[in-house]
Design a protein around this motif. Sequence first.
Motif, PDB file in Angstrom:
ATOM      1  N   PRO A 141       0.817  -1.214   0.000  1.00 48.16           N
ATOM      2  CA  PRO A 141       0.000   0.000   0.000  1.00 48.16           C
ATOM      3  C   PRO A 141       0.854   1.269   0.000  1.00 48.16           C
ATOM      4  O   PRO A 141       0.531   2.240  -0.703  1.00 48.16           O
ATOM      5  CB  PRO A 141      -0.816  -0.142   1.292  1.00 48.16           C
ATOM      6  N   ALA A 142       1.938   1.284   0.778  1.00 45.54           N
ATOM      7  CA  ALA A 142       2.787   2.479   0.842  1.00 45.54           C
ATOM      8  C   ALA A 142       3.436   2.761  -0.523  1.00 45.54           C
ATOM      9  O   ALA A 142       3.500   3.918  -0.964  1.00 45.54           O
ATOM     10  CB  ALA A 142       3.865   2.295   1.911  1.00 45.54           C
ATOM     11  N   ILE A 143       3.896   1.726  -1.212  1.00 43.86           N
ATOM     12  CA  ILE A 143       4.510   1.929  -2.541  1.00 43.86           C
ATOM     13  C   ILE A 143       3.455   2.407  -3.539  1.00 43.86           C
ATOM     14  O   ILE A 143       3.701   3.304  -4.358  1.00 43.86           O
ATOM     15  CB  ILE A 143       5.138   0.601  -3.049  1.00 43.86           C
ATOM     16  N   ILE A 144       2.268   1.817  -3.462  1.00 43.83           N
ATOM     17  CA  ILE A 144       1.185   2.237  -4.367  1.00 43.83           C
ATOM     18  C   ILE A 144       0.859   3.721  -4.127  1.00 43.83           C
ATOM     19  O   ILE A 144       0.749   4.506  -5.069  1.00 43.83           O
ATOM     20  CB  ILE A 144      -0.060   1.343  -4.158  1.00 43.83           C
ATOM     21  N   ALA A 145       0.747   4.106  -2.848  1.00 44.48           N
ATOM     22  CA  ALA A 145       0.463   5.516  -2.528  1.00 44.48           C
ATOM     23  C   ALA A 145       1.566   6.408  -3.097  1.00 44.48           C
ATOM     24  O   ALA A 145       1.292   7.461  -3.690  1.00 44.48           O
ATOM     25  CB  ALA A 145       0.342   5.681  -1.014  1.00 44.48           C
ATOM     26  N   ARG A 146       2.828   5.983  -2.923  1.00 43.09           N
ATOM     27  CA  ARG A 146       3.949   6.801  -3.418  1.00 43.09           C
ATOM     28  C   ARG A 146       3.860   6.993  -4.930  1.00 43.09           C
ATOM     29  O   ARG A 146       4.015   8.095  -5.448  1.00 43.09           O
ATOM     30  CB  ARG A 146       5.281   6.137  -3.026  1.00 43.09           C
ATOM     31  N   ARG A 147       3.589   5.896  -5.650  1.00 41.50           N
ATOM     32  CA  ARG A 147       3.525   5.993  -7.120  1.00 41.50           C
ATOM     33  C   ARG A 147       2.393   6.921  -7.567  1.00 41.50           C
ATOM     34  O   ARG A 147       2.548   7.676  -8.519  1.00 41.50           O
ATOM     35  CB  ARG A 147       3.306   4.601  -7.731  1.00 41.50           C
ATOM     36  N   LEU A 148       1.271   6.850  -6.870  1.00 44.33           N
ATOM     37  CA  LEU A 148       0.144   7.713  -7.250  1.00 44.33           C
ATOM     38  C   LEU A 148       0.488   9.185  -6.980  1.00 44.33           C
ATOM     39  O   LEU A 148       0.260  10.058  -7.826  1.00 44.33           O
ATOM     40  CB  LEU A 148      -1.122   7.297  -6.501  1.00 44.33           C
ATOM     41  N   LEU A 149       1.062   9.443  -5.811  1.00 46.07           N
ATOM     42  CA  LEU A 149       1.427  10.827  -5.473  1.00 46.07           C
ATOM     43  C   LEU A 149       2.481  11.363  -6.445  1.00 46.07           C
ATOM     44  O   LEU A 149       2.396  12.512  -6.896  1.00 46.07           O
ATOM     45  CB  LEU A 149       1.946  10.881  -4.026  1.00 46.07           C
ATOM     46  N   GLU A 150       3.459  10.520  -6.797  1.00 45.60           N
ATOM     47  CA  GLU A 150       4.497  10.938  -7.755  1.00 45.60           C
ATOM     48  C   GLU A 150       3.893  11.329  -9.101  1.00 45.60           C
ATOM     49  O   GLU A 150       4.474  12.105  -9.843  1.00 45.60           O
ATOM     50  CB  GLU A 150       5.486   9.786  -8.003  1.00 45.60           C
ATOM     51  N   ASN A 151       2.743  10.742  -9.397  1.00 45.45           N
ATOM     52  CA  ASN A 151       2.082  11.041 -10.675  1.00 45.45           C
ATOM     53  C   ASN A 151       0.986  12.097 -10.531  1.00 45.45           C
ATOM     54  O   ASN A 151       0.110  12.222 -11.378  1.00 45.45           O
ATOM     55  CB  ASN A 151       1.515   9.759 -11.275  1.00 45.45           C
TER      56      ASN A 151
END
Length: 161
Positions: free
Chosen positions: A107-117
């Motif tokens: 979940p933390a990696i998914i959140a990071r990828r979404l925020l980065e985009n």
Amino acid sequence: MILEKNYKIMVERISAWRSTKQVVVLVSGDPCFFSYTKMLAKDIGRESCLIIPGISSMQLAFAAIGECWDDACFMSLHGRDTEYAELVKKVREQGKVGILTDHKNTPAIIARRLLENGIRERRMFVCENLSLPDERVHEADLISALNIKTNGLVVVIITKK
Ligand SMILES: C[S@@+](CC[C@H](N)C(=O)[O-])C[C@H]1O[C@@H](n2cnc3c(N)ncnc32)[C@H](O)[C@@H]1O
């Protein structure tokens, strides 16, 4: 016999056994949802398979957060490293996205990828070890989700706020 991820051996054994035995392959959840049905039906022959579905982790997850899933879209990051462009596109375009995860695609990696985009205004539901004694379901915005730690099997659902 426990064959786990040894799919090649599994197919060889099933092919060898099935002339004299009935073979049962047990998998978790629904075998037609990101599971073995596609490969087994292709390799063994669809007409040779009787498929008995269980309850999918995705069904359990949507029930746990009290949302319908007939208007959701789905993807799997389980054992996959290259699907983040698809994830971003789906989350941008769809109101509800259900995601199978693994120990790398957390979940933390998914959140990071979404925020980065540039995606911010979303809720994340983290549905962990569903139907098991240590089931946990929590809800967070994407910034808070950067700190979520999980342990075990996890479905993530992203919804528009
Ligand atoms: C290979 S997929 C199989 C999905 C399965 N066919 C289904 O219908 O649930 C494995 C992924 O399903 C999810 N999963 C399976 N069991 C789960 C559970 N009890 N709680 C949460 N997620 C689960 C996790 O994302 C896990 O990495």
